[in-house]
Structure formats: structure tokens, C-alpha cells
Design a protein around this motif. Structure first.
Motif, short mmCIF file in Angstrom:
data_model
loop_
_atom_site.label_atom_id
_atom_site.label_comp_id
_atom_site.label_asym_id
_atom_site.label_seq_id
_atom_site.Cartn_x
_atom_site.Cartn_y
_atom_site.Cartn_z
N UNK A 321 119.49 15.22 25.83
CA UNK A 321 119.53 15.50 24.40
C UNK A 321 119.23 16.96 24.12
N UNK A 322 119.73 17.44 22.99
CA UNK A 322 119.47 18.81 22.60
C UNK A 322 118.46 18.94 21.48
N UNK A 323 118.15 17.81 20.77
CA UNK A 323 117.23 17.93 19.64
C UNK A 323 115.78 18.03 20.11
N UNK A 324 114.94 18.56 19.27
CA UNK A 324 113.56 18.85 19.66
C UNK A 324 112.78 17.60 20.03
N UNK A 325 113.02 16.49 19.35
CA UNK A 325 112.26 15.27 19.60
C UNK A 325 112.48 14.75 21.01
N UNK A 326 113.72 14.83 21.50
CA UNK A 326 114.09 14.15 22.76
C UNK A 326 114.48 15.11 23.87
N UNK A 327 114.39 16.40 23.69
CA UNK A 327 114.95 17.35 24.65
C UNK A 327 114.28 17.30 26.02
N UNK A 328 113.07 16.76 26.12
CA UNK A 328 112.37 16.69 27.41
C UNK A 328 112.67 15.40 28.18
N UNK A 329 113.53 14.54 27.61
CA UNK A 329 113.75 13.21 28.18
C UNK A 329 115.21 13.01 28.60
N UNK A 330 115.38 12.11 29.56
CA UNK A 330 116.68 11.56 29.89
C UNK A 330 116.70 10.10 29.48
#
Length: 353
Positions: A321-330
Motif C-alpha cells: 500500500x501507498x497510504x500512510x495507514x498501511x504503508x508498513x504492511x503487506x
């Protein structure tokens, strides 16, 4: 010469799923990585004769079996060409140009995509920083301009769910505003709590289910709309004459005739998910059970870089993901233990390299 083009369509840029996925291990779109048992598929394919292919589709037989399967009546059920088409039908039927469609954000993108294409105003209610949803913000977003409220239960991609009290509040507020409530239960069989009775008994509630997830029929497209006969009747007026193909209907019928197959699919995917979460946590990874047939894993390296390396080096597809909420996750789709062993081997090799 300039020709008329609907400005909502002409001014919108669509982004479609990537192609050429057949030669990869696919954990990116919440499909079953292995599909239905081959013996079952072969038995259904054997029924597809030249005569079968020459006849226009007749959905009523499937509709009756599905209604029996969920404890409803045929007039409560409408088949569609996947949930994609169901969403378009519902927004066309109950949306009003210039009026509002309320969803949480992020959520399944086809709600906002179709809102834009149909000239509806999409009103996103954002997640909190801890990936929870404040039901008070959903209620506050419903105004006299709202025509549709959408709740995915569980939601894709974050995986939150709603309590019955929260649902009742949304239904009541939507009714005051003259709005329809769509409950999307695409992942119902992985999260067994269902709001089915509200769709069957309520005045303004519609429920969606799909055969693309647990039932592993993403390729042939089969979705179901469930509601009271009045609302189903409105949507039926809009539907295309032959929107669901006969092969999808046949596979759907045969699945419903084999409840033991359904139970085995649930058991297999639950086993694969539990195995994957345990293996990741043993390695120190932060994981989230998203209640559907997918999980979140927080990568130690940059998530989008890890996803790209998995694709390029291991031919493994996952969703970043590119959004701030999910960017650290797959987001990783789950399947059998054997399918997840393949993912984990590739993932650990990339993360440790």
C-alpha cells in the motif's frame, strides 16, 4: 466532430489489476491460491456439453438452491456477475446523482470507483491511527444527502467488524435519512458472524456475498444480492437479461450440493492462516488477522520494496500500500498450509537477504 461522452466517465482514470499473473504464486488478490479440488472441478466440467454451451443461462435453479442454502426464499435472492456487478447495480439503482455514498476508508475500491463513474459523491470515513473505526463518525457522516451507506463486514483490507448494536445504529440513522445500507459479506465464511437476518427482515438493508473467495470461483464470476423482495425487485428491473454465465451457475449449484466441500475449504484455509501467523510471530513479525482469507504482516524492510523483490526474485505476488495507514504492511492472501509454506519460504529469504 466531438461526440457526447458522460463527463463523469470521460474525466475519470481507471486503474485495473495487473495482468500476466498466471505464472506467479498469487497471494495478492484474496483468491484461493490452489483453487477447488481437481476431482470436483473435473466432475463439473464433465457436465459441460456442446448443448449446454448453446443454451442461454437460466439462473432460477441456482437461485432456488442458494435460497434454501441460506434459509431464505428465491424472491430474496438475485444473482450477479460477481460482486463487482452487484455493486454497480446497487449504486445505479439506489444512488442519486450528486448525492452521497458513505463508506469507511480504506475499503474495497469499487465502491468509490463506481460512485465517481455514476456521478455520486463518495464520503470516506477514515480509520483511526490504531486501525479502528469510530462508529460515531460513520453516523455523523450520514446526512439528508446520503443515499447509500456501505459496511464491509469484515472490511477489506483492514479486517474490522461491526457489532449488532453498531449495525442497528447505522440502519436506524440511514432510515431517517432515506438511505439504503449495503452490508458486504464477501468474507463471511472466514468470519461466521452474519447480518443476514437484517437483510431478510429489514426495510433498507441489502447484503452481498460472492463465490470468488472461499468458493474459489473468481474466474467465472458469481455474486449474490440478498434483501427483501421489494428492493430485490428494483435491482432485478435494472439487471442485464443474461448477466451470469451458465458455467458459473453450474459450479455454484454443485458447490451448494456438497456441504462437506465447504467445510473442508474452511478448515483448510483456517489451518493455513493459523500456521502462517504462528510462523511469522515466531520470527518476531507484527501480524494482524484480518478475519478474511488474508492477513497483514509488518515487514522489517520497506514493504513496497519487499513486495517488488518477492515479485521479481521469487515470482510471488502480495499486496503493498501507498497510504500512510498501511504503508508498513503487506496484505497476504491465505490458503492451505502447503500453499503458505511456499509463501513463507520466499518471504523469509527476501527479508533476510
Amino acid at each position: 466532430m466531438d461526440y457526447y461522452v458522460n463527463k463523469d466517465i470521460a474525466g475519470f482514470t481507471r486503474v485495473f489489476p495487473g495482468q500476466g499473473r498466471y505464472d506467479y504464486l498469487r497471494y495478492d488478490m484474496n483468491e484461493n491460491p490452489e483453487g477447488l479440488p481437481k476431482a470436483f472441478v473435473d466432475s463439473v466440467l464433465a457436465e459441460i456439453t456442446p448443448e449446454f454451451l448453446a443454451i442461454y443461462p437460466e439462473p432460477d435453479r441456482f437461485t432456488k438452491k442458494y435460497a434454501d442454502f441460506i434459509g431464505a426464499k428465491p424472491e430474496n435472492v438475485l444473482t450477479t456477475n460477481g460482486s463487482d456487478q452487484a455493486i454497480r447495480y446497487l449504486l445505479e439503482t439506489f444512488g442519486e446523482k450528486g448525492k452521497e455514498v458513505v463508506t469507511v476508508a480504506p475499503s474495497f475500491e469499487m465502491y468509490w470507483v463506481n460512485s465517481c463513474l455514476l456521478g455520486l459523491k463518495h464520503v470516506p470515513v477514515p480509520y483511526e491511527a490504531d486501525m479502528t473505526i469510530d462508529i460515531r463518525k460513520i453516523l455523523a457522516a450520514i446526512t439528508d444527502n446520503t443515499r447509500i451507506v456501505v459496511l464491509l463486514n469484515p472490511n477489506n483490507p483492514v479486517g474490522n467488524v461491526y457489532t449488532e448494536e453498531e449495525l442497528r445504529q447505522v440502519i436506524a440513522r440511514a432510515k431517517e435519512a432515506g438511505a439504503i445500507v449495503i452490508i458486504d459479506e464477501a468474507y463471511h465464511y472466514f468470519y461466521p458472524n452474519t447480518f443476514l437476518r437484517y437483510a431478510l427482515e429489514g426495510e433498507n438493508v441489502i447484503l452481498l456475498r460472492t463465490f470468488s473467495k472461499l468458493f474459489s470461483l473468481a474466474a467465472v464470476r458469481l455474486g449474490v444480492v440478498i434483501s427483501n423482495p421489494k428492493l430485490i425487485g428494483y435491482v432485478r428491473n435494472l439487471r442485464l437479461t443474461f448477466d451470469v454465465n451458465s458455467i458459473a451457475l453450474l459450479f455454484g449449484e454443485r458447490i451448494l450440493e456438497h456441504p462437506e466441500l465447504v467445510e473442508e475449504l474452511i478448515r483448510t484455509e483456517n489451518e493455513g492462516k493459523a500456521y502462517t501467523l504462528e510462523a511469522l510471530r515466531e520470527k518476531g513479525y507484527e501480524c494482524r488477522d484480518c478475519r478474511g482469507n488474508f492477513i497483514f504482516v509488518k515487514t522489517k524492510g520497506d514493504a513496497r520494496t519487499v513486495a517488488k523483490r518477492l515479485e521479481d526474485e521469487k515470482r510471488v505476488l502480495v499486496h503493498a500500500y501507498g497510504n500512510d495507514l498501511l504503508r508498513d504492511y503487506l496484505r497476504v492472501s491465505v490458503g492451505s498450509k502447503a500453499a503458505m509454506e511456499k509463501f513463507l519460504q520466499a518471504f523469509f529469504e527476501v527479508e533476510q537477504a
